[in-house]
Design a protein around this motif. Structure first.
Motif, PDB file in Angstrom:
ATOM      1  N   UNK A 142     -10.279 -27.113  -8.339  1.00  0.00           N
ATOM      2  CA  UNK A 142      -8.892 -26.669  -8.200  1.00  0.00           C
ATOM      3  C   UNK A 142      -7.926 -27.699  -8.784  1.00  0.00           C
ATOM      4  N   UNK A 143      -8.229 -28.976  -8.570  1.00  0.00           N
ATOM      5  CA  UNK A 143      -7.366 -30.034  -9.098  1.00  0.00           C
ATOM      6  C   UNK A 143      -7.383 -30.035 -10.623  1.00  0.00           C
ATOM      7  N   UNK A 144      -8.557 -29.804 -11.197  1.00  0.00           N
ATOM      8  CA  UNK A 144      -8.651 -29.720 -12.656  1.00  0.00           C
ATOM      9  C   UNK A 144      -7.890 -28.505 -13.190  1.00  0.00           C
ATOM     10  N   UNK A 145      -8.020 -27.407 -12.452  1.00  0.00           N
ATOM     11  CA  UNK A 145      -7.351 -26.177 -12.882  1.00  0.00           C
ATOM     12  C   UNK A 145      -5.837 -26.298 -12.743  1.00  0.00           C
ATOM     13  N   UNK A 146      -5.388 -26.773 -11.580  1.00  0.00           N
ATOM     14  CA  UNK A 146      -3.949 -26.886 -11.338  1.00  0.00           C
ATOM     15  C   UNK A 146      -3.307 -27.959 -12.214  1.00  0.00           C
ATOM     16  N   UNK A 147      -4.068 -28.991 -12.531  1.00  0.00           N
ATOM     17  CA  UNK A 147      -3.533 -30.056 -13.375  1.00  0.00           C
ATOM     18  C   UNK A 147      -3.296 -29.612 -14.804  1.00  0.00           C
ATOM     19  N   UNK A 148      -4.010 -28.581 -15.233  1.00  0.00           N
ATOM     20  CA  UNK A 148      -3.846 -28.051 -16.589  1.00  0.00           C
ATOM     21  C   UNK A 148      -3.807 -29.195 -17.605  1.00  0.00           C
ATOM     22  N   UNK A 149      -4.799 -30.079 -17.492  1.00  0.00           N
ATOM     23  CA  UNK A 149      -4.775 -31.330 -18.241  1.00  0.00           C
ATOM     24  C   UNK A 149      -4.767 -31.129 -19.753  1.00  0.00           C
ATOM     25  N   UNK A 150      -5.571 -30.218 -20.247  1.00  0.00           N
ATOM     26  CA  UNK A 150      -5.653 -30.035 -21.703  1.00  0.00           C
ATOM     27  C   UNK A 150      -4.294 -29.673 -22.297  1.00  0.00           C
ATOM     28  N   UNK A 151      -3.626 -28.679 -21.703  1.00  0.00           N
ATOM     29  CA  UNK A 151      -2.322 -28.248 -22.215  1.00  0.00           C
ATOM     30  C   UNK A 151      -1.257 -29.314 -21.986  1.00  0.00           C
ATOM     31  N   UNK A 152      -1.324 -29.981 -20.810  1.00  0.00           N
ATOM     32  CA  UNK A 152      -0.323 -31.015 -20.507  1.00  0.00           C
ATOM     33  C   UNK A 152      -0.436 -32.184 -21.471  1.00  0.00           C
ATOM     34  N   UNK A 153      -1.669 -32.619 -21.729  1.00  0.00           N
ATOM     35  CA  UNK A 153      -1.881 -33.730 -22.664  1.00  0.00           C
ATOM     36  C   UNK A 153      -1.429 -33.332 -24.066  1.00  0.00           C
ATOM     37  N   UNK A 154      -1.752 -32.112 -24.443  1.00  0.00           N
ATOM     38  CA  UNK A 154      -1.344 -31.612 -25.760  1.00  0.00           C
ATOM     39  C   UNK A 154       0.179 -31.588 -25.886  1.00  0.00           C
ATOM     40  N   UNK A 155       0.855 -31.144 -24.821  1.00  0.00           N
ATOM     41  CA  UNK A 155       2.316 -31.074 -24.821  1.00  0.00           C
ATOM     42  C   UNK A 155       2.936 -32.467 -24.885  1.00  0.00           C
ATOM     43  N   UNK A 156       2.345 -33.416 -24.144  1.00  0.00           N
ATOM     44  CA  UNK A 156       2.866 -34.783 -24.158  1.00  0.00           C
ATOM     45  C   UNK A 156       2.696 -35.427 -25.532  1.00  0.00           C
ATOM     46  N   UNK A 157       1.593 -35.147 -26.188  1.00  0.00           N
ATOM     47  CA  UNK A 157       1.383 -35.685 -27.538  1.00  0.00           C
ATOM     48  C   UNK A 157       2.379 -35.071 -28.520  1.00  0.00           C
ATOM     49  N   UNK A 158       2.627 -33.772 -28.362  1.00  0.00           N
ATOM     50  CA  UNK A 158       3.617 -33.107 -29.223  1.00  0.00           C
ATOM     51  C   UNK A 158       5.002 -33.697 -28.988  1.00  0.00           C
ATOM     52  N   UNK A 218      -3.009 -39.366 -17.952  1.00  0.00           N
ATOM     53  CA  UNK A 218      -3.501 -37.990 -17.840  1.00  0.00           C
ATOM     54  C   UNK A 218      -4.943 -37.885 -18.329  1.00  0.00           C
ATOM     55  N   UNK A 219      -5.234 -38.533 -19.453  1.00  0.00           N
ATOM     56  CA  UNK A 219      -6.590 -38.491 -20.005  1.00  0.00           C
ATOM     57  C   UNK A 219      -7.585 -39.170 -19.068  1.00  0.00           C
ATOM     58  N   UNK A 220      -7.182 -40.309 -18.497  1.00  0.00           N
ATOM     59  CA  UNK A 220      -8.059 -41.018 -17.566  1.00  0.00           C
ATOM     60  C   UNK A 220      -8.283 -40.209 -16.291  1.00  0.00           C
ATOM     61  N   UNK A 221      -7.228 -39.574 -15.800  1.00  0.00           N
ATOM     62  CA  UNK A 221      -7.345 -38.746 -14.597  1.00  0.00           C
ATOM     63  C   UNK A 221      -8.266 -37.559 -14.848  1.00  0.00           C
ATOM     64  N   UNK A 222      -8.107 -36.930 -16.003  1.00  0.00           N
ATOM     65  CA  UNK A 222      -8.968 -35.803 -16.356  1.00  0.00           C
ATOM     66  C   UNK A 222     -10.428 -36.249 -16.456  1.00  0.00           C
TER      67      UNK A 222
END
Length: 414
Positions: free
Chosen positions: A148-164, A265-269
């Motif tokens: 659930x934490x991985x799903x709610x964190x939406x890490x892939x999209x969040x990291x992508x957005x932060x890089x953008x 974010x990457x380390x948390x993921x």
């Protein structure tokens, strides 16, 4: 005449039957120092027949048979002394029986102690089995939470957005930088030499985001002839320099913060993914362990589950599998034959008369305090028997048999 006939009839009444052959002889032929029966059974008490047996009655103890040749040899073979002349051997049958009773009493005491030891292991084994069930439940809950934490964190999209966002921020900074650069260029006249231009650019601190100096040629290409009073130019230059420094400071600060956020974010993921993998592996092991029903109404077995015991190149992982020479799978635990015989099968194949069969084994449990393999055998090719001493095999049934044995010995003394 009649009296003689009666005496003859009595003397030669055929009532004794030889033990191992169908021959009947008169009672008067027994113990007459002549072997009438081929097996010598009519001369047990005299010992004159080779291979015949003499029965020691041993009242107060167990009756035993000895070879007739040992009768009358001045050695007391029977505890009642019946194999020798009267008075030569004392009757020690009751003493021997009492000694056996004392030995059985010690066995009873020891068995009671072993049963108590087993009960302690059983209590602990039952607790371990409950703990296993509880641990499975806890790991399932932990796995659900991580997912659930991985799903709610939406890490892939969040990291992508932060890089953008960081890329856009860098591009925005470059645009502001170029605008400031243009303003400085406006202050440079056609008469300004290339050397002075370089010095001014260096003085104003114009360093591009990729840390390259402003290209002089491109600057010269944009030079204009407008000139301003010297003091005014200096003031504008000072303001521009401060603005450039401020822009650089803000850029570096915000860029560093964005980089830090992305890294966190990457380390948390990564941490959550690793945690998920560890829990999944642990849960698989626990479920596999829970599938094996080694209890057999005896939680003592759960206490020793997966313990390792070795002998004669065999390794037994209790309730799991058996290996030989570290690389041959003798078999995996499949169940119980009886309450004290475990079955292991589906081992590696071996060839017998050009036929392939799978190895299998039985583990026979016998009562003892310290668990260890005390015997190994291969009665048939690729079929094995291991005898494991363990307190788990000690039980009240064995204790009852000892009490019955003692009772039988006591009856002999009566």
């Amino acid at each position: 005449m009649k009296l003689f006939a009666v005496i003859f009839f009595i003397a030669f009444t055929y009532s004794f039957k030889c033990e191992t052959i169908d021959i009947t002889i008169p009672d008067s032929f027994i113990d007459d120092y002549y072997c009438d029966c081929p097996d010598g059974s009519d001369e047990k008490n005299t010992g004159v027949c080779e291979g015949s047996m003499f029965v020691c009655q041993n009242k107060g103890a167990d009756a035993v048979e000895i070879e007739s040749r040992f009768v009358g040899d001045s050695i007391c073979d029977c505890c009642d002394g019946s194999d020798e002349k009267e008075g030569l051997c004392p009757n020690v049958c009751k003493q021997q029986t009492q000694t056996k009773i004392d030995e059985v009493d010690n066995e009873i005491k020891r068995m009671e102690e072993l049963i108590q030891i087993k009960e302690k292991f059983s209590i602990e084994g039952k607790r371990l089995r409950k703990e296993l069930t509880k641990e499975i439940k806890n790991n399932k809950a932990a796995l659900k939470e991580v997912k659930e934490e991985l799903k709610n964190g939406d890490f892939d999209d969040t990291i992508k957005e932060q890089k953008r966002k960081r890329d856009n921020f860098s591009a925005d900074y470059k645009e502001r930088y170029n605008n400031l650069k243009s303003k400085i260029i406006e202050e440079v006249t056609d008469e300004t030499s290339e050397e002075i231009l370089k010095r001014k650019i260096k003085e104003y601190g114009f360093v591009s985001p990729d840390e390259e100096e402003v290209n002089v040629t491109s600057v010269e290409a944009q030079k204009e002839g407008n000139q301003k009073p010297k003091e005014e130019i200096k003031e504008e230059q000072r303001k521009l320099k401060l603005l450039i420094e401020e822009e650089e400071t803000n850029f570096k600060k915000e860029d560093k913060e964005l980089e830090k956020e992305i890294k966190e974010l990457e380390e948390k993921q990564k941490e959550l993914k690793n945690k998920k993998a560890v829990i999944e592996r642990k849960l698989w092991e626990l479920n596999e362990k829970n599938k094996i029903d080694i209890t057999q109404n005896n939680y003592c077995n759960d206490y020793f589950f997966l313990n390792e015991y070795s002998k004669d190149n065999f390794k037994l992982y209790y309730g799991f599998n058996i290996t030989q020479n570290n690389n041959i799978n003798v078999g995996s635990f499949v169940g119980w034959n009886t309450s004290d015989i475990q079955l292991y099968s589906n081992g590696t194949t071996c060839e017998i008369n050009q036929k392939s069969i799978t190895r299998k084994a039985e583990v026979h449990l016998t009562c003892g305090e310290t668990p260890n393999i005390i015997f190994t055998d291969e009665p048939n090719t690729c079929e094995y028997v291991l005898v494991l001493q363990t307190p788990c095999a000690c039980n009240k049934k064995l204790l009852k048999s000892l009490h019955e044995k003692r009772k039988q010995l006591e009856e002999k003394l009566q």
